[in-house]
Write a protein that holds these residues in place. Sequence first.
Motif, mmCIF file in Angstrom:
data_model
loop_
_atom_site.group_PDB
_atom_site.id
_atom_site.type_symbol
_atom_site.label_atom_id
_atom_site.label_comp_id
_atom_site.label_asym_id
_atom_site.label_seq_id
_atom_site.Cartn_x
_atom_site.Cartn_y
_atom_site.Cartn_z
ATOM 1 N N TYR A 66 -22.540 23.909 5.331
ATOM 2 C CA TYR A 66 -21.336 24.055 4.911
ATOM 3 C C TYR A 66 -20.031 23.358 5.500
ATOM 4 O O TYR A 66 -19.374 24.138 6.007
ATOM 5 N N LYS A 67 -20.246 22.051 5.971
ATOM 6 C CA LYS A 67 -19.215 21.560 7.018
ATOM 7 C C LYS A 67 -17.957 21.308 6.669
ATOM 8 O O LYS A 67 -17.107 21.378 7.691
ATOM 9 N N ASP A 68 -17.568 21.435 5.415
ATOM 10 C CA ASP A 68 -15.950 21.496 5.288
ATOM 11 C C ASP A 68 -15.426 23.037 4.831
ATOM 12 O O ASP A 68 -14.446 22.918 4.398
ATOM 13 N N ASN A 273 -2.444 26.338 7.108
ATOM 14 C CA ASN A 273 -2.121 26.477 8.679
ATOM 15 C C ASN A 273 -3.597 26.272 9.217
ATOM 16 O O ASN A 273 -3.850 25.785 10.480
ATOM 17 N N PHE A 274 -4.860 27.028 8.801
ATOM 18 C CA PHE A 274 -6.118 26.957 9.430
ATOM 19 C C PHE A 274 -6.481 25.445 9.437
ATOM 20 O O PHE A 274 -7.094 25.256 10.566
ATOM 21 N N LEU A 275 -6.449 24.792 8.434
ATOM 22 C CA LEU A 275 -7.272 23.250 8.474
ATOM 23 C C LEU A 275 -6.017 22.515 9.485
ATOM 24 O O LEU A 275 -6.661 21.707 9.953
ATOM 25 N N THR A 276 -4.902 22.714 9.509
ATOM 26 C CA THR A 276 -4.105 22.071 10.567
ATOM 27 C C THR A 276 -4.508 22.532 11.979
ATOM 28 O O THR A 276 -4.601 21.602 12.749
ATOM 29 N N ARG A 280 -8.224 19.391 10.627
ATOM 30 C CA ARG A 280 -8.599 19.008 9.302
ATOM 31 C C ARG A 280 -7.604 18.980 8.270
ATOM 32 O O ARG A 280 -8.284 19.407 7.083
ATOM 33 N N GLU A 281 -6.572 18.329 8.406
ATOM 34 C CA GLU A 281 -5.637 17.883 7.681
ATOM 35 C C GLU A 281 -6.373 17.211 6.571
ATOM 36 O O GLU A 281 -5.969 17.192 5.312
ATOM 37 N N ASP A 282 -7.417 16.335 6.722
ATOM 38 C CA ASP A 282 -7.999 15.559 5.801
ATOM 39 C C ASP A 282 -8.456 16.393 4.472
ATOM 40 O O ASP A 282 -8.703 15.882 3.318
ATOM 41 N N LEU A 283 -8.703 17.554 4.862
ATOM 42 C CA LEU A 283 -9.295 18.596 3.740
ATOM 43 C C LEU A 283 -8.357 19.163 2.939
ATOM 44 O O LEU A 283 -8.487 19.800 1.909
ATOM 45 N N ILE A 284 -6.891 19.007 3.187
ATOM 46 C CA ILE A 284 -5.870 19.614 2.501
ATOM 47 C C ILE A 284 -5.660 18.803 1.302
ATOM 48 O O ILE A 284 -5.424 17.564 1.453
#
Length: 570
Positions: A66-68, A273-276, A280-284
């Motif tokens: 579940y890498k993303d 905030n977690f992804l930033t 991993r902003e690419d997942l936003i």
Amino acid sequence: MKIFDVHLHTDCANIGIDSKKLIEKMEEAGIWGGCIFSQRPDYDYPETGLDFEGRVNQVLEWTKDYKDRLFPALWINPYEENAVEKVQIAASRGIAAFKMMCTTYYPYEEQCLEVLRAIAKTGKPVFFHSGILYTKCTEVQICDHNRPVNWEKLLTIPGLRFSLAHCSWPWYDEMIAFAGRMYTDRTAYIEEGEVPPTMYYDLSPGTPDAYREDLFTKLYDFSPMGAKCMFGSDQWVEEYNPERTRRLLEMDNKILDKLGISLERRNKMFYQNFLTFMGREDLIKEEDVILPGSDDRRCPYNPQVVDICKKWYKKLNFPMEYDGEFNRALNEYKISDAIDISRYDINEKDGRRNLLSFLFMCDEVEKKYNEKGIDEKVLLDTLGDIVLWTNAWSEVKGEMYLGELEWLRCHMKLRLFRLGSLEFISKKSPYACPELGLEKGDNVLDVHIPAGADLSPEAVKESLELAKAFYAKHYPEFEFKHFICYSWMMDTELQDLLNPESKILKFQNMFTLVKDLEQENYSALKYIFKWNSARHNIRSAVCTSSFAEKMKSHILHGGKLNIGVGVMKI
């Protein structure tokens, strides 16, 4: 929005890795993903910890499928052998973040700063424990190591992203003060052109429940950390408890509702905030980005809410007598644009907050009506019940007050519609009426009579015809052959209290009464007198009609009242 849980531990017992089961439990709690910390280092915990290879392999195994969604963090002690080299190796092998707990050292010690500089160069963030630590003390007083001011030296490390966990309990005031220092001087100790260090705030408990509202109030009222919060539950992945997480989410959202914190700011707390933080902003997803309600990015409120409340106060044509209280309430309360009828607390006792909240939620109801192509007149007639129930409860409370929320929830969720004089709810019949071919569980339209409704036969017939046409057009999948009415107006006792020409009796006579379902009930008194009227206080009730006088006399002389069931076949 997706919700991430940023604070998940692996159990010291290492009872087995089952990431599929973990994801299922997280989804049950409404959680999309999160960060998993490896087991603790054997450097600190020789009996229960793991060596470097064991820690890396273990946490990568937890997250590989579940890498993303699941992100691996390595727990590291800056004093373990070759710590800097281990940071570099871990990052190259796919470790997404690092975890530190200052049990035997301070974060400002040079050895720790050296490891943190190495972490910053990898571009990975670091999670810190902060606040009091409930661990047995041996050679050192470990509680003092985790006070927020001890992280001041991290201002000197360019590019470092770090978070303080557990709300820094009990030193969250100190954390807020330090955060002000952090964001005032975050470029003071680095070279020009370098990326300043950034601090985030991990809201995993932490604070006992009784302190959480105080913390949130301070965070969002005057701290820059209100824009850098992340949600966490502090749980073990092997025994993830969905109920515990749901309870925490419910508590936090209830506090945020009370404080009026915006949807944009919650989106940051639960998702962005977690992804930033993880880089991993690419997942936003672009569609998940919620624009701020104000040009001031530090503003945790959406100022458009006030205009929306005013808009619906005017559209629903509230009496002028409420204007003063309404405007004072708009100045006193902050209503969040994140409130939603599906989770609104229908037991909320603050009637002014209820009114503003329901007026704001009318905007979302209007959007749903438009999507279904329902006429605006139906919308305004249906939502007009908000005015009626404000009138009823304000008379009882002596101030502007909206009650009867459970009933009004039907209106907001498009379960009830006012069509002409009457209101209708589509449902399965809880009753049977064999003589009219009605079986229990059949589709029916449940008829309700709003205050002040015209019950003349002509108006009632028109309303019933409107209902048949409305459901055929907008809900064609709902086929029905009967209307039912469960009401005090179906009470056979009324036949001795009212003139045969009474509109109530004419309304009753349009239905076939199911007499064996009639039950003793005195709710009629609420509709005829004030909303707080009951059999025990009827003696003091003020009569405003001849019908009210007859009803009062009937009760005082030992008479009873009922709720009855009427059925009408189309």
